[in-house]
Design an enzyme around this catalytic site. Structure first.
Site, short mmCIF file in Angstrom:
data_model
loop_
_atom_site.label_atom_id
_atom_site.label_comp_id
_atom_site.label_asym_id
_atom_site.label_seq_id
_atom_site.Cartn_x
_atom_site.Cartn_y
_atom_site.Cartn_z
N SER A 132 -4.49 31.94 -11.41
CA SER A 132 -4.76 33.12 -12.24
C SER A 132 -5.74 32.76 -13.35
CB SER A 132 -3.46 33.64 -12.86
OG SER A 132 -2.53 33.94 -11.84
N ILE A 157 -7.70 27.75 0.38
CA ILE A 157 -8.97 28.40 0.73
C ILE A 157 -8.91 28.98 2.15
CG2 ILE A 157 -11.47 28.07 0.94
CD1 ILE A 157 -10.18 27.83 -1.96
N GLN A 336 14.05 47.72 7.71
CA GLN A 336 15.36 48.36 7.50
C GLN A 336 15.60 49.46 8.54
OE1 GLN A 336 17.39 47.14 5.43
NE2 GLN A 336 19.05 48.61 5.57
N GLY A 340 18.75 45.57 13.12
CA GLY A 340 18.69 44.20 13.63
C GLY A 340 17.41 43.92 14.40
N GLU A 363 -6.38 37.20 -4.51
CA GLU A 363 -7.43 37.91 -5.27
C GLU A 363 -6.87 38.52 -6.56
OE1 GLU A 363 -10.54 39.85 -3.22
OE2 GLU A 363 -10.17 38.76 -1.36
C1 LIG Z 1 -2.88 32.79 1.98
C2 LIG Z 1 -3.72 32.62 0.76
C3 LIG Z 1 -5.10 32.72 0.86
C4 LIG Z 1 -5.90 32.50 -0.27
N1 LIG Z 1 -7.27 32.50 -0.13
C5 LIG Z 1 -8.04 32.10 -1.19
C6 LIG Z 1 -9.46 31.92 -1.01
O1 LIG Z 1 -10.01 32.15 0.06
N2 LIG Z 1 -10.18 31.47 -2.07
C7 LIG Z 1 -9.62 31.19 -3.28
O2 LIG Z 1 -10.33 30.78 -4.19
N3 LIG Z 1 -8.27 31.37 -3.48
C8 LIG Z 1 -7.48 31.81 -2.45
N4 LIG Z 1 -6.12 31.97 -2.64
C9 LIG Z 1 -5.53 31.69 -3.94
C10 LIG Z 1 -5.01 32.93 -4.66
O3 LIG Z 1 -6.06 33.71 -5.10
C11 LIG Z 1 -4.09 32.42 -5.78
O4 LIG Z 1 -2.90 31.96 -5.15
C12 LIG Z 1 -3.76 33.50 -6.79
O5 LIG Z 1 -4.90 33.82 -7.54
C13 LIG Z 1 -2.63 33.06 -7.74
O6 LIG Z 1 -2.86 31.80 -8.28
P1 LIG Z 1 -1.70 30.68 -8.22
O7 LIG Z 1 -1.22 30.64 -6.82
O8 LIG Z 1 -2.23 29.44 -8.81
O9 LIG Z 1 -0.54 31.27 -9.11
P2 LIG Z 1 -0.40 31.13 -10.71
O10 LIG Z 1 -1.65 31.57 -11.37
O11 LIG Z 1 0.12 29.79 -11.05
O12 LIG Z 1 0.72 32.20 -11.00
C14 LIG Z 1 2.12 31.96 -10.83
C15 LIG Z 1 2.87 33.20 -11.35
O13 LIG Z 1 2.61 33.35 -12.76
C16 LIG Z 1 2.07 34.64 -13.01
N5 LIG Z 1 1.11 34.56 -14.12
C17 LIG Z 1 0.07 33.72 -14.27
N6 LIG Z 1 -0.58 33.97 -15.42
C18 LIG Z 1 0.06 35.01 -16.00
C19 LIG Z 1 -0.12 35.75 -17.21
N7 LIG Z 1 -1.11 35.48 -18.05
N8 LIG Z 1 0.75 36.77 -17.48
C20 LIG Z 1 1.75 37.06 -16.63
N9 LIG Z 1 1.98 36.40 -15.48
C21 LIG Z 1 1.15 35.40 -15.18
C22 LIG Z 1 1.40 35.05 -11.70
O14 LIG Z 1 1.23 36.45 -11.62
C23 LIG Z 1 2.39 34.50 -10.69
O15 LIG Z 1 3.47 35.37 -10.56
C24 LIG Z 1 -5.31 32.23 -1.53
C25 LIG Z 1 -3.91 32.17 -1.63
C26 LIG Z 1 -3.12 32.34 -0.52
C27 LIG Z 1 -1.62 32.22 -0.66
#
Ligand SMILES: Cc1cc2nc3c(=O)[nH]c(=O)nc-3n(C[C@H](O)[C@H](O)[C@H](O)COP(=O)(O)OP(=O)(O)OC[C@H]3O[C@@H](n4cnc5c(N)ncnc54)[C@H](O)[C@@H]3O)c2cc1C
Length: 386
Positions: A132, A157, A336, A340, A363
């Site tokens: 994030s 990625i 739901q 089953g 995203e």
């Molecule tokens: C299947 C998959 C495909 C993906 N594809 C790509 C891709 O092609 N390219 C790419 O660059 N990334 C990709 N991602 C990454 C994705 O964009 C990130 O997982 C996402 O942005 C969240 O980041 P994080 O997983 O580090 O979670 P974190 O940022 O660590 O967040 C953890 C939790 O904390 C919450 N949080 C964080 N900051 C705050 C805040 N300030 N206030 C309140 N809540 C907060 C979040 O909402 C979440 O619930 C992919 C992820 C997955 C799972």
């Protein structure tokens, strides 16, 4: 705001549906079980023009509007979330970044093969320690003579281990914070580019998700996209557009679940009647359809604003937030309604439910969308001319 689809939109929807009925629906569950990225489908989608509907004609695109792209994404997700996610990363993120911000020469070099599906694109923003808070990335790009040397690791990625073209953000000048981040194009086969461990997932298992490692990866300075220090701002814009795509993706999954639920509710009999005659089931179906339609309207609005050249970031976040939470909720309701049978793989609805969860995370999580929406509301107020 015009809500009706044009004849051209309907043609795109119908052509995609007949292709997907034949080439995707029969295999989606198998690809997911085998965790196999169906590259051949990617190539066919390219041949049919679905990877470039809203890209300029001079690069092989169709030059159509954003709604056309929405229709493609929604249509793909309805048949296979994995194929749709791989396309979303390829089209909206990798190709979209190049189309939006690269020099004409770079566009000519990369876009035709990406749009034709001959090459696969990946977009590398997220890192193990920064999701994030993407600006906290640690991947570094150091200018040495006429080359950049990139070092760091990107995480989660999409298409990460199958891509040919990578768009990568990296810190060029750490003293400038967000303004010190630049974006680069790196081609598969460049020395020092590799993949880490295989990432196993809850859903979308036929979409490739990988760690991408840059170990002294050297690219010519001409591979930088746009001016130095613009990479973060470019990424924010790419994500704004990408969120319209994820909203469409969410709607496709929710619709697939809805259609399965309605058909099951008509057929399945308990207490001597189809379960669709019970009010509890009817209310779930009514709420599913209402939320799906509301998601669609929010998504059309964001797409129309984008095409009108108006600010659309808040509306794209609203569409993504509402549609993704609808997808998670509606796919769970579909399980739901199936009882089953919803819990077993044979009926597909459990796959829709697992796939849908990603839409609340990728995203920008739902929490991040709410932050973006609230920030914009507190700054600009609510009403905006449409
Ligand atoms: C299947 C998959 C495909 C993906 N594809 C790509 C891709 O092609 N390219 C790419 O660059 N990334 C990709 N991602 C990454 C994705 O964009 C990130 O997982 C996402 O942005 C969240 O980041 P994080 O997983 O580090 O979670 P974190 O940022 O660590 O967040 C953890 C939790 O904390 C919450 N949080 C964080 N900051 C705050 C805040 N300030 N206030 C309140 N809540 C907060 C979040 O909402 C979440 O619930 C992919 C992820 C997955 C799972």
């Amino acid at each position: 705001m015009e809500m009706e689809l044009s004849e051209e939109h309907r043609r795109i929807r119908d052509t995609l549906a007949s292709f997907a009925e034949r080439e995707i629906r029969p295999f989606a569950a198998k690809w997911e079980r085998e965790e196999k990225f169906p590259r051949e489908i990617f190539e066919k989608l390219g041949e049919l023009g679905f990877l470039g509907v809203s890209f300029p004609e001079r690069f092989g695109g169709a030059g159509a509007d954003t709604l056309s792209q929405v229709i493609v994404m929604e249509g793909l997700a309805r048949y296979d979330g994995s194929v749709a996610l791989s396309c979303a990363a390829h089209v909206s993120l990798a190709s979209g970044h190049i189309n939006g911000f690269a020099a004409e020469e770079q566009k000519r070099l990369y876009l035709p093969s990406l749009i034709a599906g001959k090459k696969v694109g990946a977009w590398c923003l997220t890192e193990p320690g920064s999701g994030s808070d993407a600006a906290a990335m640690r991947t570094r790009a150091t200018l040495k003579g006429s080359d950049y040397v990139i070092n760091g690791t990107k995480m989660f990625i999409t298409n990460g281990s199958v891509a040919d073209v990578y768009v990568v953000t990296a810190v060029e000048d750490p003293s400038r914070g967000k303004n010190g981040i630049s974006a680069f194009i790196v081609e598969r086969g460049t020395k020092g580019l590799s993949n880490g461990r295989k990432i196993e997932k809850l859903g979308l298992r036929a979409s490739d998700t990988a760690e991408v490692i840059f170990d002294n990866v050297t690219v010519p300075a001409s591979n930088r996209i746009g001016p130095s220090g613009e990479g973060y701002r470019q990424a924010v814009k790419v994500l704004e557009a990408g969120r319209i795509g994820i909203a469409a993706f969410s709607i496709g999954l929710a619709r697939a679940a809805f259609e399965a639920a309605v058909s099951y509710a008509r057929e399945r009999k308990q207490f001597g009647r189809p379960i669709g005659e019970f009010q509890a089931i009817q209310w779930m179906i009514a709420d599913m359809a209402t939320r799906i339609d509301a998601s669609w309207l929010l998504t059309i609005r964001a797409a129309r604003l984008k095409d009108a050249g108006m600010p659309y970031g808040r509306e794209a976040s609203m569409a993504k937030l509402f549609a993704s939470e609808t997808a998670v909720w509606a796919t769970e309701r579909a399980v739901q309604i199936h009882g089953g049978y919803g819990y077993i793989a044979e009926y597909n609805v459990e796959r829709y439910m697992r796939d849908a969860k990603l839409t609340e995370i990728g995203e920008g999580t739902s929490e991040v969308q709410r932050m973006i929406i609230a920030k914009s509301l507190l700054k600009e107020g609510y009403l905006r001319e449409l």
